[in-house]
Design a protein around this motif. Structure first.
Motif, PDB file in Angstrom:
ATOM      1  N   TRP A 116      29.589  40.754  44.902  1.00 26.99           N
ATOM      2  CA  TRP A 116      30.201  40.921  43.806  1.00 26.99           C
ATOM      3  C   TRP A 116      31.576  41.041  43.358  1.00 26.99           C
ATOM      4  CZ3 TRP A 116      28.178  44.451  39.641  1.00 26.99           C
ATOM      5  CH2 TRP A 116      29.687  45.244  39.477  1.00 26.99           C
ATOM      6  N   PHE A 117      32.414  40.996  44.336  1.00 28.31           N
ATOM      7  CA  PHE A 117      33.966  41.334  44.302  1.00 28.31           C
ATOM      8  C   PHE A 117      34.477  40.139  43.808  1.00 28.31           C
ATOM      9  CE2 PHE A 117      38.201  40.418  46.103  1.00 28.31           C
ATOM     10  CZ  PHE A 117      38.880  41.135  46.379  1.00 28.31           C
ATOM     11  N   ALA A 118      33.573  38.921  43.715  1.00 34.03           N
ATOM     12  CA  ALA A 118      34.349  37.608  43.190  1.00 34.03           C
ATOM     13  C   ALA A 118      33.279  37.391  41.634  1.00 34.03           C
ATOM     14  CB  ALA A 118      33.509  36.293  44.053  1.00 34.03           C
ATOM     15  N   TRP A 168      35.762  41.711  39.930  1.00 41.73           N
ATOM     16  CA  TRP A 168      36.501  41.793  40.504  1.00 41.73           C
ATOM     17  C   TRP A 168      37.459  41.117  39.976  1.00 41.73           C
ATOM     18  CZ3 TRP A 168      39.743  45.963  41.178  1.00 41.73           C
ATOM     19  CH2 TRP A 168      38.829  47.528  41.348  1.00 41.73           C
ATOM     20  N   LEU A 169      37.877  39.544  40.430  1.00 37.63           N
ATOM     21  CA  LEU A 169      37.951  37.995  40.273  1.00 37.63           C
ATOM     22  C   LEU A 169      37.525  37.493  38.807  1.00 37.63           C
ATOM     23  CD1 LEU A 169      37.970  36.656  43.810  1.00 37.63           C
ATOM     24  CD2 LEU A 169      39.604  38.236  42.750  1.00 37.63           C
ATOM     25  N   ALA A 170      36.985  37.813  38.376  1.00 37.72           N
ATOM     26  CA  ALA A 170      35.838  37.214  37.042  1.00 37.72           C
ATOM     27  C   ALA A 170      36.333  37.779  35.635  1.00 37.72           C
ATOM     28  CB  ALA A 170      34.580  35.833  37.171  1.00 37.72           C
ATOM     29  N   THR A 171      35.483  39.021  35.828  1.00 32.42           N
ATOM     30  CA  THR A 171      35.306  40.291  34.419  1.00 32.42           C
ATOM     31  C   THR A 171      36.840  40.750  34.843  1.00 32.42           C
ATOM     32  OG1 THR A 171      33.275  39.874  35.747  1.00 32.42           O
ATOM     33  CG2 THR A 171      34.421  41.951  34.037  1.00 32.42           C
ATOM     34  N   LEU A 172      37.737  41.379  35.545  1.00 30.38           N
ATOM     35  CA  LEU A 172      38.304  42.454  35.338  1.00 30.38           C
ATOM     36  C   LEU A 172      39.458  42.009  34.504  1.00 30.38           C
ATOM     37  CD1 LEU A 172      38.267  45.082  38.077  1.00 30.38           C
ATOM     38  CD2 LEU A 172      36.630  44.992  35.629  1.00 30.38           C
TER      39      LEU A 172
END
Length: 115
Positions: A30-32, A35-39
């Motif tokens: 979820w973090f990847a 936080w890293l792809a979507t935001l």
């Protein structure tokens, strides 16, 4: 820059405190994706909208619509469905970022003011 870092730490702490229990060992996925792809792509587009409209209201509407969609959609999905939806959303956002960047680059090469 410092404001962005403060924003990220504050939101990541809140997200982790709520979601790590529910998602367990898969919280990293979820973090990847979130936080890293979507935001980052979403923030690029939100900044572009603000820079081109000079309207804080539109930036707030973008933030609220995204947050609202998460609150409405995620309770009705499994973890896997939510992760798949978020991955597809991230891909769409990065596609939009690429279109905006190419459009601005083309205008710059033509000697026009980027829009």
């Amino acid at each position: 820059m410092q404001l962005g870092l403060l924003w990220a730490v504050w939101h990541a702490a809140a997200d982790f405190s709520i979601n790590h229990v529910a998602m367990g060992a898969y919280w990293w996925a979820w973090f990847a994706v979130f936080w890293l792809a979507t935001l980052p792509a979403y923030r690029v587009l939100m900044t572009w909208v603000y820079a081109h409209t000079h309207s804080l209201l539109w930036a707030i509407v973008m933030h609220a619509s995204y947050t609202g969609s998460l609150l409405v959609l995620y309770p009705f999905t499994t973890f896997e469905q939510g992760l798949m939806w978020q991955t597809l959303f991230a891909l769409g956002l990065w596609l939009a970022v690429a279109v905006v960047a190419c459009r601005q680059d083309r205008r710059r090469k033509q000697g026009l003011r980027p829009v």
